[in-house]
Design a protein around this motif. Sequence first.
Motif, mmCIF file in Angstrom:
data_model
loop_
_atom_site.group_PDB
_atom_site.id
_atom_site.type_symbol
_atom_site.label_atom_id
_atom_site.label_comp_id
_atom_site.label_asym_id
_atom_site.label_seq_id
_atom_site.Cartn_x
_atom_site.Cartn_y
_atom_site.Cartn_z
ATOM 1 N N ASP A 176 7.747 1.074 -12.980
ATOM 2 C CA ASP A 176 6.655 0.162 -13.319
ATOM 3 C C ASP A 176 5.314 0.888 -13.291
ATOM 4 O OD1 ASP A 176 8.465 -2.083 -13.391
ATOM 5 O OD2 ASP A 176 8.426 -2.069 -11.200
ATOM 6 N N LEU A 177 5.098 1.681 -12.245
ATOM 7 C CA LEU A 177 3.841 2.415 -12.122
ATOM 8 C C LEU A 177 3.729 3.487 -13.202
ATOM 9 C CD1 LEU A 177 3.503 2.859 -8.252
ATOM 10 C CD2 LEU A 177 2.917 0.900 -9.685
ATOM 11 N N LYS A 178 4.844 4.108 -13.514
ATOM 12 C CA LYS A 178 4.855 5.159 -14.536
ATOM 13 C C LYS A 178 4.458 4.598 -15.904
ATOM 14 C CE LYS A 178 7.854 8.754 -16.480
ATOM 15 N NZ LYS A 178 9.236 9.319 -16.476
ATOM 16 N N ILE A 179 5.001 3.442 -16.244
ATOM 17 C CA ILE A 179 4.672 2.807 -17.525
ATOM 18 C C ILE A 179 3.193 2.427 -17.565
ATOM 19 C CG2 ILE A 179 5.045 0.721 -18.907
ATOM 20 C CD1 ILE A 179 8.005 0.853 -17.934
ATOM 21 N N ALA A 180 2.703 1.852 -16.476
ATOM 22 C CA ALA A 180 1.291 1.464 -16.421
ATOM 23 C C ALA A 180 0.386 2.681 -16.552
ATOM 24 C CB ALA A 180 1.004 0.727 -15.118
ATOM 25 N N ALA A 181 0.758 3.768 -15.877
ATOM 26 C CA ALA A 181 -0.051 4.990 -15.930
ATOM 27 C C ALA A 181 -0.038 5.601 -17.330
ATOM 28 C CB ALA A 181 0.463 5.998 -14.910
ATOM 29 N N GLU A 182 1.097 5.519 -18.011
ATOM 30 C CA GLU A 182 1.177 6.039 -19.380
ATOM 31 C C GLU A 182 0.154 5.366 -20.279
ATOM 32 O OE1 GLU A 182 4.387 6.165 -23.102
ATOM 33 O OE2 GLU A 182 5.092 5.751 -21.054
#
Length: 424
Positions: free
Chosen positions: A307-313
């Motif tokens: 979830d955090l990875k997608i948001a950071a992308e």
Amino acid sequence: MGMTMTQKILAAHAGLESVQAGQLIEADLDLVLGNDITSPVAIHEMEKMQAEGVFDRDKIALVLDHFVPNKDIKSAQHCKCVREFACKHEITNYFDVGEMGIEHALLPEKGLTVAGDVIIGADSHTCTYGALGAFSTGVGSTDMAAGMATGKAWFKVPSAIKFNLVNRPAKWISGKDIILHIIGMIGVDGALYKSMEFAGDGIQYLSMDDRFTIANMAIEGGGKNGIFPVDEKCEAYLKEHSKRPYRIYEADEDAEYEAEYTIDLGALKPTVAFPHLPENTKTIDKVGDIKIDQVVIGSCTNGRFDDLKIAAEILKGKKVAKGLRVIVIPATQQIYLDAMEAGLLKIFVEAGAIVSTPTCGPCLGGYMGILAEGERCVSTTNRNFVGRMGHTESEIYLASPAVAAASAVTGRISSPDECQEVNT
């Protein structure tokens, strides 16, 4: 007559060859869970029962995650109560500040929940562990007390609804979009006291984090539990995180379901649940122009690493819209560390967001993001009831981390693709 996955697990834990929907059984428990809000009530109930102790100090998990670090005197008193109980009974799996995380992300990460388990927790989103092929469900604090004392619980065996997930989802489509679509389709009581059992070739395309999200929100469709079959991806997760033996149960071919639905994952669009129910869904192209005041990315639903990875992308190289507050909450200390090592926290801070210690805080209107009158929030949490995140005249829009991050950049509810066109 054949049995569903859930029915097979319950039969095994009740010492019965078979069970059927509606049957009352007493089942052995593999884990009893409580948090800083619900555990004190259960502890006081145990005192009333004059229970001599807990049934197994290794099979109880106490997680301080809702109002910690303590937001006020009352929450401090609650945590003190749990802390003293854990010390007195030498509870093995007690998680306090510095070790704790949001309970439903923490327990699978620690390997405390595995396939074939029967798990109860005094928190409605205990159904999360169905992603691992376990039967897990929320109960009241009195049932938690009885479970801690005896290691058993009474259940009415649920009937089941089968959801066939087929085809590969498009980019940006996550477990949150899938479960919001399903709840929008069946309603918040569409699976009332039923087992939501997921099947189909589309499951292979879902990460474990996607599956945790879907199982987590089974309760928002009224479900007693949600459960996924155990495939290679699930087994790899179990072996990585747990040393406990697990048991795989599969539904019989002639298992009976009250209803069956087929969901074409390839046809789904990013989905948003409007106030004030999770069933009030619209696809992103039907949202309209809705300005927002706050974004929350976190919770037991969507605070995991993916979830955090997608948001950071989406947020990388961009800025949070002026006047907007963005709160990012990694669900556990390990996820916090992993996100830090991957450079995600730097991206969030440089974009203008803040990063919090693991906590349920804003999800239930506790702290770390309370809404004022008239404010609107896009949140990756699981409920958007009236007053859930603060003032009764505030509004919560439930969405995926991708939609939440995109909305943080534009200042209004937006699709990830739309956000990519924003230059900062």
